[in-house]
Design a protein around this motif. Structure first.
Motif, mmCIF file in Angstrom:
data_model
loop_
_atom_site.group_PDB
_atom_site.id
_atom_site.type_symbol
_atom_site.label_atom_id
_atom_site.label_comp_id
_atom_site.label_asym_id
_atom_site.label_seq_id
_atom_site.Cartn_x
_atom_site.Cartn_y
_atom_site.Cartn_z
ATOM 1 N N LEU B 4 -5.470 44.831 24.462
ATOM 2 C CA LEU B 4 -6.707 45.320 23.872
ATOM 3 C C LEU B 4 -6.844 44.787 22.466
ATOM 4 N N ARG B 5 -5.733 44.779 21.770
ATOM 5 C CA ARG B 5 -5.751 44.305 20.388
ATOM 6 C C ARG B 5 -6.126 42.829 20.329
ATOM 7 N N LEU B 6 -5.540 42.089 21.253
ATOM 8 C CA LEU B 6 -5.835 40.664 21.316
ATOM 9 C C LEU B 6 -7.312 40.438 21.602
ATOM 10 N N TYR B 7 -7.832 41.214 22.548
ATOM 11 C CA TYR B 7 -9.235 41.103 22.916
ATOM 12 C C TYR B 7 -10.116 41.353 21.699
ATOM 13 N N ARG B 8 -9.797 42.423 20.963
ATOM 14 C CA ARG B 8 -10.596 42.768 19.781
ATOM 15 C C ARG B 8 -10.531 41.661 18.756
ATOM 16 N N LEU B 9 -9.353 41.103 18.601
ATOM 17 C CA LEU B 9 -9.169 40.028 17.622
ATOM 18 C C LEU B 9 -10.020 38.828 17.964
ATOM 19 N N LEU B 10 -9.977 38.442 19.223
ATOM 20 C CA LEU B 10 -10.750 37.293 19.664
ATOM 21 C C LEU B 10 -12.234 37.548 19.473
ATOM 22 N N LEU B 11 -12.682 38.727 19.836
ATOM 23 C CA LEU B 11 -14.095 39.055 19.696
ATOM 24 C C LEU B 11 -14.518 39.027 18.235
ATOM 25 N N ALA B 12 -13.690 39.638 17.396
ATOM 26 C CA ALA B 12 -14.037 39.682 15.980
ATOM 27 C C ALA B 12 -14.219 38.276 15.427
ATOM 28 N N ALA B 13 -13.299 37.403 15.803
ATOM 29 C CA ALA B 13 -13.404 36.027 15.325
ATOM 30 C C ALA B 13 -14.686 35.375 15.825
ATOM 31 N N ARG B 14 -14.994 35.609 17.079
ATOM 32 C CA ARG B 14 -16.216 35.064 17.679
ATOM 33 C C ARG B 14 -17.455 35.559 16.972
ATOM 34 N N LEU B 15 -17.515 36.867 16.762
ATOM 35 C CA LEU B 15 -18.676 37.464 16.110
ATOM 36 C C LEU B 15 -18.879 36.871 14.738
ATOM 37 N N ARG B 16 -17.781 36.760 14.009
ATOM 38 C CA ARG B 16 -17.877 36.207 12.658
ATOM 39 C C ARG B 16 -18.532 34.850 12.695
#
Lengths: 339, 266, 263
Positions: B4-16
């Motif tokens: 889940l943490r990895l998923y959030r990290l990837l998404l955050a980077a994408r959103l940015r």
């Protein structure tokens, strides 16, 4: 026990049935051609070796690597890498290998380089202190600092390649598969990467399997090489044996003024002939270019000529057609394993 | 938890990285808002002339439309990574995913998150609000739960359709038309009372691609309408079960596809 | 002239290779035609005629609209924008033929293919499954074909201009999305414009977008007779001319920018 072991790996594809529903419908149920990408490949790699894996395009190099990394399931044969069967334990094995794909990056295209590294840290579950240490070291050695915060798509090929190398090594895998890591790079960049790889191999003992078309890569880095062509392993032995024989080779491509039926050129080997164009290879220690040209012009008028260093394609083709120097066996079956 | 943490990290980077393209983001967000908006207006215009559709009033149909659209919007945002799988495979970039010690599906999911689809989400919200104003259904706790479960279930069904669409790419089939038919066709069907359609269509979207079960039946219950198809009375509550069953089917197809891809390679 | 014909022919044959995509596309068109037909069938349980449309008219309208999707190609055509992005447009603009005319020829070739292989099969599906009615008078067919041609050219002008905007913004898709709004709604693609409330109806029927779907459909349905047909065609033609001029103007401005800034 060997770190990488391949035993009679084979892979064949069914071609002619892929792509396009209509084509699939038109084919007979047993239709399509069987293409053997790789046939009966066997070799072992001990820990700490740096091995060159070469062959012409389409020879089956990528297919072999894919089987060793677990991406592809072989049609037959076995393999064992770091004690695991690659295609059965792919995710477990993944932590112990690093791959650089050469033409394609494994970094995130739109993100700054350091973000890619951070993501990889979490993917490979690298403990924070080790991660920082590794990253610092790699940044220094590969000189990544100037472009760490730039998106990967803005990087030059050389920069991106260094980034990919760092990405592959960040989690300190004992095994590295490098597919054309110096392709398209300028001389300076190539040298930098070769030095880096040499250090890694000698100081950290990383086992490296290197695929390349660049003979200079091989002669600089590897002691051992595997030659594959048409899916079969042709040669498994020392680089020096091959380079001693072929290293001094040069090629002269000449356009004769007229078509000659059976050209005879003493001092050179006729590799190929198309109409009035001849491909001649000769050894540096046997004759010089000017001498050869003189011999040629004395016999046949020349219209144009080009001088070339031999590429891996020519070397392999020659081995395939003639067998290895000093060995009577033609390479149709088992590979020649030379000391 | 790690995943889940990895998923959030990837998404955050994408959103940015997506928010950096502010202008184009604003344009796309606006267009994804206005495009479904006109669908809603079209519905309302037709209802000026025709008082009911298969026994459903304007407000009731808008409710269906809102539920379907909102779910689709959320699913689109979540599944955009899955949607890019075909590109990944075609461009030869899927192998790098297989090289890593993380489940390929998770990696694919986390490849992208389309914030710009938020326009459609807002639109769904507008529709639901409008429906609430037009018909003021009598809400109970149970109805609220059913609504929430219907939303989640429908999101799951749409995500599974995207997943199956991506899995088909492993067999190098061009899936864009098939997927469009089921995603946008499914949305249209779910936005209208199921009884107006031919029986075979009804069966298709009730039992195979269960979007009828995750939208229509919960809506029947919430709006207190009688079931025109005479199915058992517990149907409205089956939504999560059906969605999960469908998801299992999707995951199975994905696994099959992945195995096929590895058997034959790229 | 021969260059334009060649461009059209090349475009036609290029699309001819996408046979599987075409079959899949027809199925898609058919499916949505199916769905929308059921909606109208259910609506018409209320009353037999509305806004001048009987159920049979409405059904024919639905299938006509579906059939027209590909010939019009309003959705997602970014070929010119692509050449802007890659820079290939620079060499295209130096060629000794009218740039607009060249792309128009290509589009007409494509539209020819899509008319034969998408419009026709979709309408066949409509006839088979919903018995939609087609005109019997040959003059009606002629008028419709002229109207269809004008609609395609009109659509091309709009697409051309959207693509040319790619000179100023890198993301043409965003704008293309906004155009979806107008296309879906104001063309009469979603619902016949006659259903609009009276005040809106008057305006919407005069807009250029009406010439994309509403006018051809009305001619096909026989809702216009004699002089009215000429009026409608005239309206389409008028807007087409206006948009062709606008497209040329926009291109002129854009190429000036290219020359000045060097792309």
């Amino acid at each position: 026990m060997a770190l990488i072991e391949a035993r009679q790996l084979s892979k064949h594809f069914r071609v002619g049935q892929r792509g396009g529903l209509l084509r699939r419908l038109r084919d007979q149920p047993s239709g399509g051609r069987d293409v053997a990408a790789v046939t009966d490949i066997s070799f072992t790699v001990e820990p700490g070796e740096m091995v060159a894996y070469i062959g012409p395009n389409g020879a089956g190099k990528s297919t072999t690597i894919k089987m060793l990394t677990g991406i592809l399931v072989p049609s037959s044969g076995q393999a064992n890498v770091a004690g695991l069967v690659p295609w059965q334990q792919r995710t477990t094995l993944a932590s112990r290998i690093g791959v650089v794909f050469g033409q394609r990056t494994q970094l995130w295209w739109d993100l700054p380089l350091h973000e890619s590294f951070r993501l990889l840290q979490h993917i490979y579950r690298i403990p924070t202190d080790r991660y920082r240490e590794n990253l610092a070291q790699l940044t220094a050695v590969l000189d990544l600092a100037p472009f760490l915060d730039r998106p990967v798509r803005q990087l030059s090929l050389g920069q991106r390649m260094r980034g990919d190398l760092a990405a592959a090594i960040l989690h300190e895998p004992p095994i590295l598969y490098l597919d054309e890591p110096t392709i398209g790079l300028d001389v300076v960049a190539k040298e930098r990467i070769r030095t880096f790889l040499q250090e890694r191999n000698q100081q950290q003992g990383t086992t490296i399997l290197l695929t390349t078309h660049d003979m200079a890569d091989i002669s600089r880095l590897c002691e051992r090489m595997l030659i594959i062509d048409h899916g079969k392993l042709l040669y498994d032995g020392r680089v020096s044996a091959i380079s001693e024989y072929y290293g001094g080779q040069r090629r002269l491509i000449v356009d004769l003024a007229d078509d000659v039926a059976d050209p005879v050129v003493p001092g050179a080997h006729l590799e190929r002939r198309e109409g009035s164009r001849l491909w001649l290879s000769f050894r540096r220690d046997e004759t010089t270019a000017p001498a050869l040209i003189a011999t040629l012009t004395a016999r046949y008028p020349i219209r144009d000529l080009t001088l070339e260093e031999p590429d891996i394609e020519a070397v392999v083709r020659r081995i395939y057609e003639e067998g290895l120097p000093g060995d009577a066996t033609a390479p149709t079956g088992a590979p020649m394993v030379a000391p | 938890m790690d995943k889940l943490r990895l998923y959030r990290l990837l998404l955050a980077a994408r959103l940015r990285s997506q928010l950096q393209y502010r202008v184009s983001f604003a344009l796309e967000a606006t267009s994804s808002f206005t495009t479904p908006f006109v669908e809603l207006i079209a519905i309302l215009i037709l209802f000026r002339t025709f008082p009911n559709l298969g026994g459903w009033t304007a407000g009731e149909v808008v409710f269906l439309y809102g539920l379907a659209t909102t779910s689709l919007a959320v699913a689109e945002m979540l599944s955009s990574g899955i949607d890019q799988t075909s590109d990944l495979i075609r461009e030869g970039n899927f192998d790098r995913i297989l090289i890593r010690p993380v489940n390929p599906l998770l990696q694919v999911l986390a490849t992208d998150f389309q914030l710009r689809k938020i326009g459609r989400l807002m639109q769904g919200g507008v529709a639901l609000t409008l429906a609430q104003l037009l018909i003021t259904p009598h809400w109970t706790l149970l109805k609220g739960l059913v609504f929430f479960s219907a939303l989640c279930s429908t999101v799951l069904v749409f995500c599974t359709i995207f997943l199956i669409g991506a899995a088909i790419c492993f067999w190098t089939i061009d899936r864009s038309e098939i997927q469009n038919v089921f995603v946008y066709g499914g949305t249209e069907i779910a936005s209208n009372p199921l009884n107006i359609y031919d029986q075979r269509l009804q069966a298709l979207f009730l039992y195979l691609i269960p979007i009828g079960l995750t939208v229509f039946y919960p809506a029947l219950y919430i709006l207190g309408k009688p079931d025109p198809l005479m199915l058992p009375p517990f149907m409205p509550f089956l939504a999560p079960v059906v969605a999960l069953l469908f998801l299992s089917l999707g995951l199975l197809i994905w696994e099959f596809g992945l195995r096929h891809y590895q058997g034959t390679g790229s | 002239m021969r260059a334009y014909l060649a461009a059209a022919r090349m475009s036609y044959w290029r699309y001819y290779t996408y046979s599987i995509a075409t079959i899949a596309g027809v199925i898609t068109n058919g499916f949505f035609g199916l769905l929308r037909s059921y909606v109208f069938i259910a609506f018409y349980q209320n009353r037999p005629i509305a806004a001048g449309y009987r159920l049979s008219d409405a059904l024919t309208y639905v299938w006509l609209s579906q059939a027209m999707i590909m010939p019009l190609f309003m959705w997602g055509w970014v070929e010119i924008a692509e050449t802007i992005r890659t820079g290939a447009i620079a060499s295209d603009l130096t060629r000794p033929i009218n740039y607009f005319g060249y792309w128009l020829s290509r589009d007409l070739g494509r539209a020819g293919y899509h008319t034969l292989f998408r419009w026709l099969p979709t309408m066949m599906l409509g006839i088979i499954f919903f018995r939609i009615t087609v005109p019997t008078a040959p003059l009606t067919w002629l008028a419709y074909l002229i109207s269809l041609l004008l609609a395609i050219i009109l659509s091309f002008c709009l697409r051309f201009m959207i693509n040319v905007v790619g000179f100023w913004t890198t993301d043409v898709r965003g704008i293309s999305g906004m155009v979806l709004l107008f296309v879906n709604f104001f063309t009469g693609f979603l619902i016949p414009l006659e259903f609009f409330p009276p005040a809106a109806r008057a305006i919407v029927l005069q807009l250029p977008f009406a010439g994309l779907v509403s006018i051809p459909n009305r001619i096909f349905l026989g809702q216009a007779t004699g002089a009215e047909i000429f009026l409608l065609l005239g309206q389409q033609l008028g807007w087409t001319i206006v948009l062709i001029l606008a497209a040329h103007l926009l291109l002129h401005v854009a190429t000036r920018k290219l020359v000045v800034q060097g792309g």
